[in-house]
Motif scaffolding. Structure first.
Motif, PDB file in Angstrom:
ATOM      1  N   THR A 108       0.841  -1.192   0.000  1.00 23.40           N
ATOM      2  CA  THR A 108       0.000   0.000   0.000  1.00 23.40           C
ATOM      3  C   THR A 108       0.881   1.249   0.000  1.00 23.40           C
TER       4      THR A 108
ATOM      5  N   GLU B 274       0.873   3.560   2.100  1.00 17.29           N
ATOM      6  CA  GLU B 274       1.310   3.771   3.481  1.00 17.29           C
ATOM      7  C   GLU B 274       2.512   2.885   3.809  1.00 17.29           C
ATOM      8  N   GLU B 275       2.491   1.637   3.329  1.00 16.11           N
ATOM      9  CA  GLU B 275       3.623   0.737   3.576  1.00 16.11           C
ATOM     10  C   GLU B 275       4.875   1.214   2.842  1.00 16.11           C
TER      11      GLU B 275
ATOM     12  N   ALA C  35       5.566   4.381   2.092  1.00 18.92           N
ATOM     13  CA  ALA C  35       6.061   5.571   2.801  1.00 18.92           C
ATOM     14  C   ALA C  35       6.796   5.183   4.081  1.00 18.92           C
ATOM     15  N   SER C  36       6.250   4.207   4.803  1.00 19.67           N
ATOM     16  CA  SER C  36       6.868   3.781   6.056  1.00 19.67           C
ATOM     17  C   SER C  36       8.266   3.213   5.813  1.00 19.67           C
TER      18      SER C  36
END
Length: 707
Positions: free
Chosen positions: A98, A100-101, A103-104
């Motif tokens: 995703t 978000e994953e 970016a993390s």
């Protein structure tokens, strides 16, 4: 192994080979057994010395680098973080990361950032679904029988879910193998869940296709045993044991007597209730309170019917043998009309009871009368030879084997032999499967055949080293994942090197990462995931047909529905009529084991991505999701640019280039112009234009390939 009727010319050729080899067969066998690599013990070779001491991140890398340095080659540089995250996410869970994953991971500059990603993915429920599907290829999983009578395996899903949960829990591979071969023989526990898992696991032996309408019950039985021997041989040992049914294996040191030594194990195992047309497969009743009460009542009633049938047969046989007459070979044909009618009436009532049983069951195996099997000359049960005591192939266990217990089939001993840690093939074969599923090709490219007709390992020292680490880890698959994924070898980019390509065009030495197309299930699951449609709950059976009823036959159509948003691993697998999306993208033939799916490129694949109902639905939902779910950033020029950015991050895990943003804007304007001919509603035109653009993005190679 499925076999077609041989042609006369093929028969003559086989006879010629047989006659020509009679005098030297045993000598050939002994020579092969003493020299061929696959039959030798695994050797734990220390990692070799290398010139470049900076590149290796693990000992695994030293084996790879040493081979490259021998040819004066260099490994490719490390892949960038986005590429690496996308690769490992697909490898372990089968869907894209995703935004978000992504970016993390990009924000994490710690030395163990990638290790933390691996641990997160291995802990995901999606891991068991992804790697369970790999195993189901090997287990020739299907929800129907196929062949002549395509009847529903309506309870097969229990085995599928057992595999998913067992791998998700990192069940040690030796236990995993033992449960599938002999779970019913493991010590009973007070925990019904554990007991049921073990009973369900034996479905591995029962899942194969069967000719249920075969007129000769003895032939049917031996054909089923042959399929089980072939499956066990190729799955766990990478050996084509089924080739020894008719004669000594022509290439590997497997004797016909070896085959029938194993056949005794499976003939002493019950996976069928009977072999009379139409044959009926056996299912294990599961341990539940309701089942226990229902089974007691069922067993009592069934025993009454069996007693009545036995009494009718005994009385009729007594009449036939009055005066010392011999009993006919098929006594029932000689019974009186009244007796046959009475017998049929009771048998029909018994069969109705079986069909109406409310017990919760699962395909599986249990013990039956223990027998040793005679050699079937030419593979025919009508021409019997020497009786062979149950045993393992001599090339692997020698001729001083301890005799099998007289009261047990030998399945437990078979499982213990395979998982002893000293077997030359079990750990090698599974380590090679892991390598293949991570790199796209095995160290032994013929993943299901380690025999002479298979390919030789490209790096046997590495394969043996991996096999040793596998056993040393307690047979932990997840430990092996970490070992492989944390290596510099796995983390290489796919950068092309012309010189390396000249020296090693097939990349057998692993000088760069292989570009791989996603499998059918990963393509479908990824489409559903990026569109927000994916249902991540665990599925049961989606086959809406009663157990043992025809899925379809000559007079009916297959009405199986695939209208579901569950992961692809939960969709029905109907033999002889696979889901068209599966068929298009090189899904496994569910009738035989397949640890190495091919990858083809054909026109219907592109047509599916352009025109299918699924693609239209995915594109519509993805467009809606992008248009509704954005968060405007001050760094972008316009809201539309921000949408393009969100789409690329969702589908590809990366930012679009400035050129791609400009191209997207021009394309969306052109779509809008074209749509003005069909609607004056600007909002509707915008939605449709974005739907078309989304479909282009998810139909592109970048979406269906992993670097």
């Amino acid at each position: 192994m499925m076999r077609t009727r041989p042609t006369p010319s093929a028969i003559l050729f086989v006879l010629f080979l047989h006659v020509a080899s009679q005098g030297s067969a045993q000598t050939t066998t002994q020579t092969a057994s003493s020299s061929f690599w696959a039959f030798q013990p695994v050797v734990d070779t220390p990692p070799p010395a290398v010139n470049d001491r900076e590149w290796p991140q693990t000992d695994l890398d030293r084996f790879v680098l040493a081979k490259l340095e021998e040819r004066e080659l260099r490994p490719s540089p490390r892949a960038d973080k986005r590429t690496l995250l996308r690769r490992v996410t697909f490898d372990l869970v089968g869907v894209p990361p995703t935004p978000e994953e992504v970016a993390s991971f990009l924000d994490d500059d710690s030395p163990d950032a990638f290790a933390k990603v691996i641990d997160r993915l291995l802990a995901s429920a999606r891991y068991g679904e992804r790697w369970g599907r790999h195993w189901l290829d090997v287990a020739r999983y299907a929800d129907s029988n196929g062949l002549d009578e395509n009847a529903a395996y309506a309870n097969a899903w229990r085995y599928r879910n057992y595999v998913i949960l067992a791998l998700g829990a990192d069940r040690p591979y030796d236990e995993f193998v033992t449960e599938q071969l002999a779970g019913d023989l493991l010590p009973r526990t007070d925990d019904d869940r554990v007991t049921n898992e073990r009973l369900i696991a034996t479905g591995f032996l029962a899942l194969g296709p069967k000719f249920l309408a075969e007129k000769d019950p003895q032939k049917m039985e031996m054909d089923i045993i042959d399929e089980q021997i072939d499956t066990v041989g190729r799955t766990f040992m990478g050996l084509t044991l089924g080739c020894a049914r008719c004669h000594d294996h022509k290439f590997d040191p497997i004797l016909t007597e070896d085959y029938y030594g194993l056949a005794g194990i499976f003939k002493s195992t019950r996976t069928m209730e009977h072999f009379i047309k139409f044959a009926r497969w056996y299912e294990n009743p599961l341990q539940t309170e309701a089942n226990r009460a229902a089974k007691e009542k069922y067993d009592r009633k069934l025993a009454e019917f069996e007693a009545k049938i036995a009494a009718i047969i005994a009385k009729a046989n007594a009449e036939l043998t009055k005066g010392g007459k011999p009993l006919p070979q098929i006594p029932e044909v000689s019974y009186s009309k009244e007796t046959r009618a009475e017998l049929r009436k009771v048998q029909d009532a018994r069969n109705k009871l079986r069909d109406s049983s409310s017990l919760t069951t699962a395909l599986g195996a249990t013990e039956r009368d223990v027998v040793d099997v005679q050699v079937h000359k030419g593979g025919s049960h009508l021409r019997l030879g020497k009786k062979v005591p149950r045993r393992f192939p001599l090339v692997l266990s020698g001729d001083g084997q301890t005799p099998f217990e007289k009261a047990e089939s030998g399945r437990m001993r078979l499982a213990q032999w395979l998982t002893s840690g000293s077997h030359p093939l079990t750990a090698r074969v599974m380590a090679n499967r892991l390598w293949r599923w991570h790199f796209g090709r095995g160290l032994v490219r013929s993943t299901d055949n380690f025999g002479k007709l298979g390919e030789r390992p490209s790096n046997q020292a590495l394969l043996d080293w991996l096999a040793c680490r596998f056993v040393e880890s307690g047979w932990s698959l997840k430990a092996m994942h970490r070992l492989i994924l944390l290596s510099a070898t796995y983390q290489m980019s796919d950068l092309y090197d012309p010189r390396a390509a000249d020296v090693d065009p097939d990349n057998r030495l692993h000088w760069r990462a292989n570009v791989r197309r996603l499998e059918a299930e990963a393509i479908r699951d990824s489409l559903l995931a990026v569109s927000g449609l994916l249902d991540t709950t665990m599925g049961e059976s989606l086959l809406k047909i009663e157990n043992r009823k025809h899925v379809f036959h000559i007079n009916t159509n297959d009405e199986t529905s695939y209208e579901s948003y569950l992961r692809s691993v939960y969709l029905p697998v109907v033999r002889n009529h696979l889901y068209d999306v599966f068929s298009l993208f090189d899904y496994t033939d569910a009738s035989v084991i397949n640890g190495d799916r091919p990858t083809t490129t054909i026109a219907p694949q592109a047509l599916f991505l352009m025109n299918s109902k699924l693609m239209g639905e995915v594109a519509r939902e993805l467009a809606t999701r992008i248009l509704r779910g954005f968060s405007v950033s001050s760094a972008v020029v316009s809201i539309e640019d921000d949408h393009v950015r969100d789409l690329y991050l969702t589908a590809y895990g990366r930012e679009p280039t400035l050129e791609e943003v400009d191209d997207a804007a021009r394309l969306l304007r052109s779509f809008d112009d074209e749509l003005m001919n069909t609607t004056s509603d600007a909002q509707e035109r915008r939605q449709q234009a974005w739907q078309l653009f989304c479909q282009i993005i998810v139909a592109a190679n970048e979406f269906v390939y992993v670097r």
